[in-house]
Motif scaffolding. Sequence first.
Motif, mmCIF file in Angstrom:
data_model
loop_
_atom_site.group_PDB
_atom_site.id
_atom_site.type_symbol
_atom_site.label_atom_id
_atom_site.label_comp_id
_atom_site.label_asym_id
_atom_site.label_seq_id
_atom_site.Cartn_x
_atom_site.Cartn_y
_atom_site.Cartn_z
ATOM 1 N N GLU A 138 0.833 -1.216 0.000
ATOM 2 C CA GLU A 138 0.000 0.000 0.000
ATOM 3 C C GLU A 138 0.860 1.255 0.000
ATOM 4 O O GLU A 138 0.529 2.243 -0.673
ATOM 5 N N ALA A 139 1.978 1.203 0.729
ATOM 6 C CA ALA A 139 2.877 2.367 0.729
ATOM 7 C C ALA A 139 3.472 2.601 -0.660
ATOM 8 O O ALA A 139 3.600 3.740 -1.114
ATOM 9 N N MET A 140 3.833 1.484 -1.316
ATOM 10 C CA MET A 140 4.383 1.610 -2.680
ATOM 11 C C MET A 140 3.354 2.195 -3.634
ATOM 12 O O MET A 140 3.658 3.068 -4.459
ATOM 13 N N ILE A 141 2.118 1.717 -3.514
ATOM 14 C CA ILE A 141 1.070 2.209 -4.422
ATOM 15 C C ILE A 141 0.791 3.689 -4.170
ATOM 16 O O ILE A 141 0.612 4.469 -5.108
ATOM 17 N N ARG A 142 0.785 4.082 -2.890
ATOM 18 C CA ARG A 142 0.563 5.505 -2.592
ATOM 19 C C ARG A 142 1.674 6.359 -3.183
ATOM 20 O O ARG A 142 1.425 7.423 -3.759
ATOM 21 N N GLN A 143 2.892 5.878 -3.064
ATOM 22 C CA GLN A 143 4.019 6.640 -3.617
ATOM 23 C C GLN A 143 3.944 6.721 -5.131
ATOM 24 O O GLN A 143 4.190 7.769 -5.727
ATOM 25 N N LEU A 144 3.587 5.596 -5.747
ATOM 26 C CA LEU A 144 3.448 5.605 -7.212
ATOM 27 C C LEU A 144 2.304 6.513 -7.659
ATOM 28 O O LEU A 144 2.403 7.205 -8.687
ATOM 29 N N GLU A 145 1.200 6.513 -6.896
ATOM 30 C CA GLU A 145 0.089 7.402 -7.253
ATOM 31 C C GLU A 145 0.501 8.864 -7.153
ATOM 32 O O GLU A 145 0.120 9.694 -7.989
ATOM 33 N N GLU A 146 1.298 9.173 -6.123
ATOM 34 C CA GLU A 146 1.796 10.557 -6.009
ATOM 35 C C GLU A 146 2.686 10.923 -7.186
ATOM 36 O O GLU A 146 2.594 12.031 -7.716
ATOM 37 N N GLU A 147 3.545 9.982 -7.599
ATOM 38 C CA GLU A 147 4.412 10.256 -8.743
ATOM 39 C C GLU A 147 3.602 10.415 -10.029
ATOM 40 O O GLU A 147 3.910 11.271 -10.872
ATOM 41 N N PRO B 275 12.579 25.418 -19.876
ATOM 42 C CA PRO B 275 13.684 24.656 -19.277
ATOM 43 C C PRO B 275 13.325 23.986 -17.968
ATOM 44 O O PRO B 275 13.785 22.890 -17.671
ATOM 45 N N SER B 276 12.460 24.641 -17.121
ATOM 46 C CA SER B 276 12.090 24.029 -15.842
ATOM 47 C C SER B 276 11.086 22.897 -16.004
ATOM 48 O O SER B 276 10.947 22.064 -15.118
ATOM 49 N N LEU B 277 10.371 22.855 -17.158
ATOM 50 C CA LEU B 277 9.366 21.809 -17.374
ATOM 51 C C LEU B 277 9.883 20.681 -18.249
ATOM 52 O O LEU B 277 9.285 19.612 -18.296
ATOM 53 N N SER B 278 10.983 20.929 -18.998
ATOM 54 C CA SER B 278 11.432 19.919 -19.950
ATOM 55 C C SER B 278 12.047 18.705 -19.264
ATOM 56 O O SER B 278 12.026 17.614 -19.812
ATOM 57 N N THR B 279 12.625 18.906 -18.063
ATOM 58 C CA THR B 279 13.223 17.786 -17.335
ATOM 59 C C THR B 279 12.157 17.114 -16.478
ATOM 60 O O THR B 279 11.520 17.765 -15.662
ATOM 61 N N PRO B 280 11.933 15.800 -16.654
ATOM 62 C CA PRO B 280 10.909 15.122 -15.846
ATOM 63 C C PRO B 280 11.231 15.234 -14.362
ATOM 64 O O PRO B 280 12.401 15.264 -13.967
ATOM 65 N N PRO B 281 10.217 15.356 -13.520
ATOM 66 C CA PRO B 281 10.462 15.475 -12.078
ATOM 67 C C PRO B 281 11.164 14.236 -11.538
ATOM 68 O O PRO B 281 11.039 13.132 -12.077
ATOM 69 N N SER B 282 11.928 14.444 -10.474
ATOM 70 C CA SER B 282 12.682 13.348 -9.882
ATOM 71 C C SER B 282 11.723 12.338 -9.253
ATOM 72 O O SER B 282 10.885 12.692 -8.414
ATOM 73 N N THR B 283 11.837 11.103 -9.705
ATOM 74 C CA THR B 283 10.999 10.027 -9.160
ATOM 75 C C THR B 283 11.877 8.825 -8.846
ATOM 76 O O THR B 283 13.002 8.706 -9.342
ATOM 77 N N ARG B 284 11.336 7.939 -8.056
ATOM 78 C CA ARG B 284 12.093 6.754 -7.655
ATOM 79 C C ARG B 284 12.158 5.753 -8.797
ATOM 80 O O ARG B 284 11.223 5.622 -9.582
ATOM 81 N N ASP B 285 13.295 5.052 -8.880
ATOM 82 C CA ASP B 285 13.441 3.995 -9.882
ATOM 83 C C ASP B 285 12.834 2.708 -9.303
ATOM 84 O O ASP B 285 13.372 2.119 -8.358
ATOM 85 N N TRP B 286 11.724 2.291 -9.891
ATOM 86 C CA TRP B 286 11.005 1.114 -9.384
ATOM 87 C C TRP B 286 11.354 -0.162 -10.144
ATOM 88 O O TRP B 286 10.687 -1.172 -9.965
ATOM 89 N N THR B 287 12.370 -0.144 -10.960
ATOM 90 C CA THR B 287 12.645 -1.272 -11.847
ATOM 91 C C THR B 287 12.832 -2.580 -11.076
ATOM 92 O O THR B 287 12.261 -3.618 -11.418
ATOM 93 N N GLY B 288 13.624 -2.548 -10.021
ATOM 94 C CA GLY B 288 13.931 -3.797 -9.318
ATOM 95 C C GLY B 288 13.082 -4.046 -8.092
ATOM 96 O O GLY B 288 13.382 -4.954 -7.296
ATOM 97 N N THR B 289 12.044 -3.265 -7.902
ATOM 98 C CA THR B 289 11.217 -3.387 -6.687
ATOM 99 C C THR B 289 10.051 -4.340 -6.929
ATOM 100 O O THR B 289 9.281 -4.158 -7.879
ATOM 101 N N THR B 290 9.931 -5.349 -6.085
ATOM 102 C CA THR B 290 8.822 -6.309 -6.177
ATOM 103 C C THR B 290 8.352 -6.652 -4.764
ATOM 104 O O THR B 290 8.997 -6.312 -3.767
ATOM 105 N N VAL B 291 7.226 -7.335 -4.695
ATOM 106 C CA VAL B 291 6.718 -7.837 -3.414
ATOM 107 C C VAL B 291 7.154 -9.291 -3.281
ATOM 108 O O VAL B 291 6.705 -10.147 -4.047
ATOM 109 N N PRO B 292 8.069 -9.623 -2.339
ATOM 110 C CA PRO B 292 8.539 -11.013 -2.202
ATOM 111 C C PRO B 292 7.381 -11.955 -1.881
ATOM 112 O O PRO B 292 6.480 -11.622 -1.109
#
Length: 596
Positions: free
Chosen positions: A307-316, A344-361
């Motif tokens: 749920e914390a991951m989903i909330r963070q992803l929804e915010e992103e 210039p301030s809008l062309s760079t995507p906002p800083s977000t977390r890299d979720w590539t290797g994140t899974t639920v064990p």
Amino acid sequence: MSLLDSFLLSDDQFLCSICLDVFTNPSSTPCGHSFCMGCISRYWDGSKVFQCPLCKKTFQKRPELQINRTLREITEQFKSMRGAELGGGGGGRERRGKMGLVDGGIPGNVYDELKKKLQPPLSPDARSQDDSFAAMFGTSVPSSSSLIPVCPSYPPPPPPAPHPHPRSGGRRRFTVSGADSSQNLPLCHVHNRGILIYCKSDHVCVCPVCESEDHHDHDTVTIEARWIETKALLSESELEVQELIKQKKKKMEEIRTSMAELALRVERETAGSVEMFSALMAAIERSQAELMEALELGRRAAEHQAEAMIRQLEEEVDTLRRRESALSELAKSDDHIHCVKTFPSLSTPPSTRDWTGTTVPSNLGTGTIYRSLAAMVDKFQEQLNALAEIGSAALTLEPTPIRAQPRIKKIQEYALDITLDANTAHPRLLLSEDLKSVRCGERHQLMPDNPERFDRVVCVLGREAISCGRHYWEVEVGGKTDWDLGVAKLSVYRKGKIQYTPCNGFWFLSLRDKSKYAFRTEPSTDVHMNLPPNKIGIFVDFEKGQVSFYNVDAKIHIYTFSDIFNECLYPFFSPCTNKSGKNDGPLVITPVSIAE
């Protein structure tokens, strides 16, 4: 009315577009437009860019104007005619008849004289006069054939449209800042000139005078041209944001799927454990309850983390959607200056977390328990206790690994003693005797124009070449409003305008207007610093192809360029122009002290 009359009878054709009054000593610019000699002279006085007020054609040097005697003679006769007509009051119509006025209001003697000037045959000189005459009045002079009466089979030409009064809003009045009708064109608060130029080096919009004074050695284009470039990048940025949204939503679905699978596995595990424990002794029934509790704790821990991951992803996703909306609105905007400043301030995507290797064990850790029950019932309780203790820890999400920053102390051990190379310094730069500091003077010095000297960019290189290994130096920048620091290749262009990009051999950090930090990537990378640096540290790892920048006092890593270096690098210093004393402070190469 004859065809000649239709060309000559408009009062508006005798008016200067600057003062909006009848020509006084008219003169013509090389582009063919005519103005009062005094008006066009005042328009160009104090300017370093010479443009025609009407067509905006730019001349390399100030044109040498001469009075157009033919037009002056015609204008003087027109003034006399208009004065006679206005002086007559109600009897003007009768006087015009006595003076032999043509229908449009021009005396007959003037009409005859003009007709003589336009009648064939025309000599080459006469043709040039006619061309000048046409340019002065903004219309084409009829050829000899066009003076023949119009064939009756064609309808007569329509009467000329009424012209606005010279002082009305129907004509544009041109001033030193541009056309009066350009109500939406912002003016420079320093020079009161129209803001028409965009400086790519400083990322600011300026007027032509600012360009010639403070940005003459920078890469500048018109705002319209910059807007065309920016608009082409808007769609690319929108696609990038849309792709990021798609990736985040995909990850959300993956997490939800993992949670559903985990719930099914927990259900299966629960059913299996019930069947197994029903055949066991009463002593093990208590352990069954403990295992159930451990499984439930694990599920709750995983659910909480998911749920914390989903909330963070929804915010992103919300952040990215707002960025997408802002880019979409920017693409529809007609305010070019706002778009150029904002993009210039809008062309760079906002800083977000890299979720590539994140899974639920999905491993609940019960496999070892089932295997041990068959042979070692007596150890079951011990393992169950262990499971209860590590149940939550086994399902804790591992954070994305973060690359450790190199330690400042370790980097400072590669200190390089840098001195400035006077042979490369721009003529306005003033170097200290020990070649450790540089600032920009008020005027050019008499310096030999050797090949290695920069002639447009206010900068200087260091003497020390970097062709291998690791090297570090520090530069004091406190008190300055503008500067550039970094490294440059040996083969960079040193004459004329220069593109400050890694593709052209420049890797450096810039400061503009006390607070605007940026790296000259393509496009530029803006940097937000909560603590403005007083001293900048620069670290070069030649083999790795890295140039890193540090806030020395705060011991903070700012940014790292990554590239491939195939030739020598030299330290690069630019104190920028002194801006009438506002940026007069020097850049000082300071000794490197090992941080504690």
